[in-house]
Enzyme design. Structure first.
Site, PDB file in Angstrom:
ATOM      1  N   LYS A 109       0.870  -1.190   0.000  1.00  0.00           N
ATOM      2  CA  LYS A 109       0.000   0.000   0.000  1.00  0.00           C
ATOM      3  C   LYS A 109       0.897   1.228   0.000  1.00  0.00           C
ATOM      4  CE  LYS A 109      -4.483   0.705   0.085  1.00  0.00           C
ATOM      5  NZ  LYS A 109      -5.497  -0.222  -0.467  1.00  0.00           N
TER       6      LYS A 109
HETATM    7  P1  NAD Z   1     -12.721   7.194  -3.982  1.00  0.00           P
HETATM    8  O1  NAD Z   1     -11.758   8.248  -3.654  1.00  0.00           O
HETATM    9  O2  NAD Z   1     -13.050   6.912  -5.405  1.00  0.00           O
HETATM   10  O3  NAD Z   1     -14.108   7.472  -3.218  1.00  0.00           O
HETATM   11  C1  NAD Z   1     -14.189   7.685  -1.851  1.00  0.00           C
HETATM   12  C2  NAD Z   1     -15.603   8.151  -1.544  1.00  0.00           C
HETATM   13  O4  NAD Z   1     -15.765   8.295  -0.137  1.00  0.00           O
HETATM   14  C3  NAD Z   1     -15.932   9.524  -2.170  1.00  0.00           C
HETATM   15  O5  NAD Z   1     -17.254   9.493  -2.680  1.00  0.00           O
HETATM   16  C4  NAD Z   1     -15.846  10.451  -0.976  1.00  0.00           C
HETATM   17  O6  NAD Z   1     -16.668  11.596  -1.134  1.00  0.00           O
HETATM   18  C5  NAD Z   1     -16.392   9.529   0.103  1.00  0.00           C
HETATM   19  N1  NAD Z   1     -16.139  10.017   1.450  1.00  0.00           N
HETATM   20  C6  NAD Z   1     -15.015  10.576   1.953  1.00  0.00           C
HETATM   21  N2  NAD Z   1     -15.225  10.955   3.215  1.00  0.00           N
HETATM   22  C7  NAD Z   1     -16.512  10.620   3.511  1.00  0.00           C
HETATM   23  C8  NAD Z   1     -17.319  10.751   4.642  1.00  0.00           C
HETATM   24  N3  NAD Z   1     -16.862  11.326   5.751  1.00  0.00           N
HETATM   25  N4  NAD Z   1     -18.599  10.284   4.595  1.00  0.00           N
HETATM   26  C9  NAD Z   1     -19.091   9.713   3.486  1.00  0.00           C
HETATM   27  N5  NAD Z   1     -18.358   9.565   2.372  1.00  0.00           N
HETATM   28  C10 NAD Z   1     -17.093  10.020   2.392  1.00  0.00           C
HETATM   29  O7  NAD Z   1     -12.186   5.875  -3.245  1.00  0.00           O
HETATM   30  P2  NAD Z   1     -12.511   4.358  -3.582  1.00  0.00           P
HETATM   31  O8  NAD Z   1     -11.466   3.843  -4.490  1.00  0.00           O
HETATM   32  O9  NAD Z   1     -13.945   4.211  -3.937  1.00  0.00           O
HETATM   33  O10 NAD Z   1     -12.232   3.683  -2.149  1.00  0.00           O
HETATM   34  C11 NAD Z   1     -13.211   3.668  -1.127  1.00  0.00           C
HETATM   35  C12 NAD Z   1     -12.842   2.590  -0.115  1.00  0.00           C
HETATM   36  O11 NAD Z   1     -12.763   1.323  -0.788  1.00  0.00           O
HETATM   37  C13 NAD Z   1     -11.496   2.776   0.572  1.00  0.00           C
HETATM   38  O12 NAD Z   1     -11.577   2.224   1.869  1.00  0.00           O
HETATM   39  C14 NAD Z   1     -10.570   1.909  -0.275  1.00  0.00           C
HETATM   40  O13 NAD Z   1      -9.422   1.521   0.444  1.00  0.00           O
HETATM   41  C15 NAD Z   1     -11.471   0.755  -0.575  1.00  0.00           C
HETATM   42  N6  NAD Z   1     -11.111  -0.050  -1.736  1.00  0.00           N
HETATM   43  C16 NAD Z   1     -10.968   0.504  -2.974  1.00  0.00           C
HETATM   44  C17 NAD Z   1     -10.664  -0.307  -4.059  1.00  0.00           C
HETATM   45  C18 NAD Z   1     -10.588   0.230  -5.458  1.00  0.00           C
HETATM   46  O14 NAD Z   1     -10.451  -0.576  -6.389  1.00  0.00           O
HETATM   47  N7  NAD Z   1     -10.705   1.507  -5.691  1.00  0.00           N
HETATM   48  C19 NAD Z   1     -10.460  -1.684  -3.873  1.00  0.00           C
HETATM   49  C20 NAD Z   1     -10.630  -2.218  -2.592  1.00  0.00           C
HETATM   50  C21 NAD Z   1     -10.957  -1.395  -1.540  1.00  0.00           C
END
Ligand code: NAD
Length: 421
Positions: A109
């Site tokens: 990471k």
């Molecule tokens: P992203 O940046 O695309 O989206 C994050 C979202 O969370 C945004 O809509 C943001 O506005 C929202 N957010 C931030 N603070 C917030 C709050 N206080 N309340 C409500 N919403 C809030 O990120 P992502 O890639 O979608 O990742 C989201 C989660 O999924 C993270 O924990 C990440 O580690 C996990 N994840 C992502 C992937 C991937 O392929 N992108 C894979 C596995 C896990």
């Protein structure tokens, strides 16, 4: 061992979870640190020329938890409060996740402490390129393969790939995954994580005899994971009644128009401004009555109090680490009421398809989207079956079962290879 470097609540959470698993598996004390602490952790300084000609310094991190099964694999997070401990915890979770899915990777990471929304496009590009340039001595297609996470996207991955390739003198698409399809990315990667969340939630609902056409879903976070999970559930026939992001929340008992909301968020960067009538208190979103709840934003949003008040039938963890160990104790007692699909399984569709992207880049042979998705679901089904069997056999929660399988595989790989020298 007590490290003064790896501290903080997220790392503590990863440590506490490993303690539960190690107790369950009877792992000796002296092996626990070997399993917990990362093989490598790198901190870099990224000076960036800003648009007003100032130089601003950003701190970047990369953690490789272990390399016993192959290169480290994991996303890069751009978020204001990122620190080395949080990145280490996320790398540890990636290890258990990759092992559960039987991928030939260790956990990795990375991240930069920055609010990407506060940067101008050129500043974001400068930072992305400088971060990758600083990482060149530590990463490589056989050492550590980056991907997107919170705050980064396909464009950032394209800049990472281009920067690395410029230094090698040849195009090296296999250095990162989650790239645009036109730059060596794979079809189905953008959708993979959210699509996998929806697929597993759909499978569980069918097993619980919940009628998908009369079911409801609530999603916290509307970025890559949350929006595609919402779309997948919407396509299965569920009403997505509430969605939130960092700007607020929307609620509609008759079901939100998810394709329209995705178009809006794509154009404006958030759900703000979509509707003034549907606004809702974001603090209440996790405890709304619904069939499927998908936390898809940040860590540690479901504490013991929230866990006690959850009114969902299926908790599908799209985010990494959304549930605290205290909340797990509550959910353990509510196993018959709330079906938990733990993060290391639920959101693993992303790294599974990242693995496919890496394989396609290495072979220079690209697959149709149908093949990508079919193989993704196959791996998710296999891991899900293993988790449920193990949970029944050991009489433990789904999280403990899933993590036990992952930890066992990593431990076996390390033990078989032995200690060097
Ligand atoms: P992203 O940046 O695309 O989206 C994050 C979202 O969370 C945004 O809509 C943001 O506005 C929202 N957010 C931030 N603070 C917030 C709050 N206080 N309340 C409500 N919403 C809030 O990120 P992502 O890639 O979608 O990742 C989201 C989660 O999924 C993270 O924990 C990440 O580690 C996990 N994840 C992502 C992937 C991937 O392929 N992108 C894979 C596995 C896990």
């Amino acid at each position: 061992m007590n490290s003064t470097l790896f501290t903080g609540p997220v790392f503590q959470m990863a440590r506490d979870q490993l303690t539960v698993i190690a107790d369950h598996l009877g792992i000796a004390e002296d092996q626990r640190d070997w399993l917990l602490y990362p093989k490598r952790a790198v901190v870099v300084t990224c000076p960036v020329r800003m648009e007003d000609n100032r130089t601003q310094v950003f701190i970047g991190y990369r953690v490789q938890h272990h390399l016993a099964l192959g290169p480290a694999k994991g996303g890069t997070r751009f978020a204001p409060n990122v620190d080395i401990s949080e990145i280490a915890a996320l790398a540890i979770w990636m290890s258990w996740k990759c092992a559960l899915a039987d991928l030939p990777f260790g956990g990795g990471k990375g991240g930069v402490a920055v609010d990407p929304r506060a940067l101008k496009p050129k500043e974001l590009e400068n930072l992305s390129r400088r971060y990758m340039q600083e990482m060149i001595p530590f990463v490589g297609p056989r050492t550590d393969v980056m991907a997107p996470d919170m705050g980064t996207n396909e464009q950032v991955m394209a800049w990472f790939m281009d920067t690395y390739s410029m230094y090698q003198g040849v195009t090296v698409p296999e250095i990162v995954t989650g790239k645009p399809v036109g730059s060596g990315g794979t079809l189905g990667r953008r959708e993979a994580t959210g699509r996998g969340v929806a697929y597993l939630a759909g499978r569980v609902m069918k097993e619980l005899s919940i009628d998908l056409n009369n079911a409801t879903a609530v999603i916290q976070g509307f970025g890559n994971v949350g929006s595609y999970a919402a779309l997948g559930l919407h396509q299965f026939g569920l009403k997505v009644i509430a969605v939130s992001d960092h700007t607020g929340a929307l609620y509609d008992a008759t079901g939100l128009d998810i394709p329209a909301l995705m178009r809006h968020a794509g154009e404006h960067g958030s759900i703000a401004g979509f509707s003034s009538q549907l606004q809702f208190d974001p603090a209440q979103i996790l405890t709304l009555p619904c069939d499927v709840l998908v936390p898809a934003a940040m860590e540690r949003v479901i504490d013991a109090h929230v866990a006690d008040n959850l009114k969902c039938r299926v908790l599908a963890e799209g985010a990494n680490g959304p549930t605290t160990p205290d909340a797990d104790l509550v959910l353990d007692k509510r196993r018959d009421e709330v079906f938990l699909i733990p993060d290391i399984l639920c959101n693993s569709g992303g790294v599974v398809v990242s693995y496919f992207e890496w394989v396609q880049d290495l072979q220079q042979l690209f697959w149709e989207e149908e093949e990508v998705t079919r193989r993704e679901y196959h791996i998710l089904d296999r891991a899900f079956d293993q988790m449920v069997l193990r949970s029944r056999a050991d009489k433990v929660s789904h999280r403990t079962a899933a993590m036990a399988i992952g930890v066992e595989k990593v431990r076996a790989a390390k033990t078989t290879r032995g200690l060097f020298p």
